[in-house]
Design a protein around this motif. Structure first.
Motif, PDB file in Angstrom:
ATOM      1  N   TYR A 370     -29.946 -23.866  -2.772  1.00  0.00           N
ATOM      2  CA  TYR A 370     -28.954 -24.748  -2.094  1.00  0.00           C
ATOM      3  C   TYR A 370     -27.236 -24.402  -2.310  1.00  0.00           C
ATOM      4  N   LEU A 371     -26.738 -24.758  -0.966  1.00  0.00           N
ATOM      5  CA  LEU A 371     -24.908 -24.952  -2.068  1.00  0.00           C
ATOM      6  C   LEU A 371     -24.413 -26.147  -1.301  1.00  0.00           C
ATOM      7  N   ASP A 372     -23.622 -26.735  -1.197  1.00  0.00           N
ATOM      8  CA  ASP A 372     -22.920 -27.952  -1.370  1.00  0.00           C
ATOM      9  C   ASP A 372     -21.471 -27.885  -0.934  1.00  0.00           C
ATOM     10  N   VAL A 373     -21.005 -27.617   0.557  1.00  0.00           N
ATOM     11  CA  VAL A 373     -20.315 -27.742   0.548  1.00  0.00           C
ATOM     12  C   VAL A 373     -19.029 -28.393   1.124  1.00  0.00           C
ATOM     13  N   GLU A 374     -18.463 -28.491   0.724  1.00  0.00           N
ATOM     14  CA  GLU A 374     -16.372 -29.268   1.607  1.00  0.00           C
ATOM     15  C   GLU A 374     -16.857 -29.187   3.011  1.00  0.00           C
ATOM     16  N   PRO A 375     -17.697 -30.252   3.754  1.00  0.00           N
ATOM     17  CA  PRO A 375     -16.747 -30.361   4.907  1.00  0.00           C
ATOM     18  C   PRO A 375     -15.693 -29.280   6.176  1.00  0.00           C
ATOM     19  N   ILE A 376     -15.202 -30.228   5.213  1.00  0.00           N
ATOM     20  CA  ILE A 376     -13.249 -29.695   5.352  1.00  0.00           C
ATOM     21  C   ILE A 376     -12.445 -28.492   5.355  1.00  0.00           C
ATOM     22  N   THR A 377     -12.874 -28.346   4.221  1.00  0.00           N
ATOM     23  CA  THR A 377     -12.083 -26.992   4.050  1.00  0.00           C
ATOM     24  C   THR A 377     -13.420 -25.313   3.789  1.00  0.00           C
ATOM     25  N   GLY A 378     -14.685 -25.911   3.349  1.00  0.00           N
ATOM     26  CA  GLY A 378     -15.563 -25.134   3.941  1.00  0.00           C
ATOM     27  C   GLY A 378     -15.739 -24.800   2.262  1.00  0.00           C
ATOM     28  N   PHE A 379     -15.123 -24.880   1.582  1.00  0.00           N
ATOM     29  CA  PHE A 379     -15.310 -24.609   0.409  1.00  0.00           C
ATOM     30  C   PHE A 379     -16.488 -24.872  -0.219  1.00  0.00           C
ATOM     31  N   THR A 380     -17.081 -24.403  -1.176  1.00  0.00           N
ATOM     32  CA  THR A 380     -18.524 -24.237  -2.013  1.00  0.00           C
ATOM     33  C   THR A 380     -18.466 -24.729  -3.474  1.00  0.00           C
ATOM     34  N   LEU A 381     -18.411 -26.361  -3.469  1.00  0.00           N
ATOM     35  CA  LEU A 381     -18.627 -26.683  -4.951  1.00  0.00           C
ATOM     36  C   LEU A 381     -19.096 -26.740  -5.603  1.00  0.00           C
ATOM     37  N   ARG A 382     -20.268 -26.384  -5.060  1.00  0.00           N
ATOM     38  CA  ARG A 382     -21.414 -26.405  -6.752  1.00  0.00           C
ATOM     39  C   ARG A 382     -22.975 -25.076  -5.548  1.00  0.00           C
TER      40      ARG A 382
END
Length: 472
Positions: A370-382
């Motif tokens: 899995y990937l936890d993605v911050e939707p506004i920036t698109g950065f994968t945070l975990r």
């Protein structure tokens, strides 16, 4: 007096209406400001937040290995019994701690090229034992020999060298040897120049992955971090088909403003292919709302279930005419070695794949990617990348170590879990710089709109009530 009161009520209603209108206007204006700021900061160029974290990740990334220790090697060799395995691990290494090198910008194509150095540092405190732990594992050289050299005469020669070196289908190796390389006694006797060092991940340390070329997003934010070429090729030439094309990013980030309906595609050189993830759930990660994208079972489906995987079905016997699922043949990009990848413990694989193996317990929570993605920036945070490495072992009448086998085995040798999570300090910084500002702006918009509407309605009700009394 009545006139003054009416004027006051009307003025209050007007102020409320103005506040409501201003709040309504602020919403799209605020959204535009957020979008402009995000688009500026996610571009891969000097001075942006994205570039700083892209050159060298600020997150500690670990790769855990669970190695399958074979419990009945003699039975398998003599009787073609089911292989009984017991996973040993985790043996944990810190990886991805080196900064990208040879970074070169191309202002005309809006791309940046680089190589990613590789390194692995053993972490004893996060491991069950030491790198010197000794396990019974598959003999990689012996297992691959008949696959690489199907000619009967050549196999007779190889058999003599295998017997002379006292090698067999299985061997005893330390964790360090099995992962990173050892001098194989059988290959050392081969009378012509070949590499005699064997290891599941050999070579790794002091090597580099690339050259990659990715889009910076300067001219088109929807392409930021998307891979343009890998080792000079826009799609891998191992298989000339769609499922082998390079699609997406490296998984560390994606183009911003991610929607739940989007399919996130990312390329992994470890498995020589692009893969994809779909939305799974909303998650709160250290106070930051993120979208969890998961690897679906269709990513490892048979070509019958998913035609995009047709290029990974390379023969008809092992795959039961391409109907088996859950494993993908990546031998074409591993110098012809019989390497198959799957999810750990053959999660989501067809029953026939795991039938010759005892000791596996597939579990969605422990073995899914899995990937936890911050939707506004698109950065994968975990993220958690979980894969299993398997070797195809087939009967070989001319090689004594394999001649008693009566079936084909896809032997699991190890599975890995590569994980990374944004640290507490960086999470707090992210909340202040991104999430906090967005939430504050949204709160101001809602307050202005709500207060304006309430004031307008309240004053209009009072005005109407006052007018009604005067009429009476």
């Amino acid at each position: 007096m009545g006139c003054d009161r009416n004027c006051g009520l009307i003025a209050g209603a007007v102020i409320g209406a103005v506040l409501a209108v201003f709040g309504g206007i602020l919403m799209p204006v605020g959204d535009m400001l957020i979008e402009k700021t995000i688009k500026k900061q996610v571009v891969l160029e000097e001075g942006t937040i994205a570039f700083q974290n892209w050159v060298k990740t600020g997150t500690e990334v670990y790769r855990q290995f669970w190695i399958f220790d074979v419990q009945n090697p003699e039975e398998v060799v003599a009787n073609s019994s089911k292989i009984k395995v017991k996973q040993r691990g985790p043996y944990t290494y810190r990886v991805r701690y080196l900064a990208k090198e040879n970074i070169t910008h191309d202002s005309e194509s809006h791309t940046v090229s680089f190589v990613q150095p590789k390194g692995a540092i053993f972490e004893p405190s996060l491991s069950v034992g030491t790198e010197n732990d000794t396990l019974t594992v598959l003999n990689l050289a012996v297992a691959a020999a008949p696959h690489l050299y199907p000619n009967a005469f050549v196999q007779v020669v190889l058999n003599s060298l295998i017997k002379k070196s006292k090698s067999s289908m299985f061997q005893r190796r330390t964790v360090r040897e099995f992962l990173w390389g050892y001098t194989d006694p059988f290959l050392s006797l081969v009378p012509y120049p070949i590499s005699t060092t064997v290891g599941v991940f050999y070579p790794y340390n002091n090597t580099a992955d690339g050259v990659y070329t990715v889009f910076t997003g300067k001219d088109n934010i929807s392409q930021v971090a998307i891979i343009d070429t890998y080792k000079g090729k826009r799609n891998l030439s191992y298989w000339p088909s769609y499922c082998d094309m390079i699609n997406g990013t490296d998984g560390a980030s994606f183009p911003p403003f991610v929607e739940k309906t989007r399919v996130l595609r990312f390329f992994s050189s470890d498995i020589c292919r692009s893969i994809y993830a779909v939305f799974g759930a909303d998650i709160n990660l250290k106070g930051i709302p993120v979208y969890r994208f998961v690897l679906p079972s269709t990513a490892f489906a048979s070509p019958v279930q998913n035609p995009d995987n047709h290029c990974f079905c390379t023969e008809k016997v092992i795959s039961k005419n391409c109907t088996s699922y859950g494993v993908l043949d990546i031998g074409k990009c591993k110098e012809g070695k019989p390497v198959y990848i799957s999810l750990p413990h053959f999660l989501h694989a067809s029953p026939d794949i795991g039938e010759p193996i005892e000791g596996l317990s597939p579990n969605e929570d422990e073995h899914s990617t899995y990937l936890d993605v911050e939707p506004i920036t698109g950065f994968t945070l975990r993220f958690a990348k979980r894969l299993q490495v398997n070797i195809l072992v087939k009967p070989a009448r001319k090689i004594e170590a394999l001649k008693n086998l009566k079936r084909n085995y896809i032997v699991p040798v190890l599975w890995l879990n590569e994980t990374g999570t944004i640290g507490d300090e960086k999470a707090e910084k992210f909340r202040k710089q991104v999430t906090g500002k967005i939430n504050l702006l949204g709160l101001v918009e809602i307050i202005l709109l709500s207060v304006g509407v309430v004031m307008f309605v309240a004053f209009m009700i009072s005005y109407c009530a006052c007018r009604s009394k005067r009429v009476k």
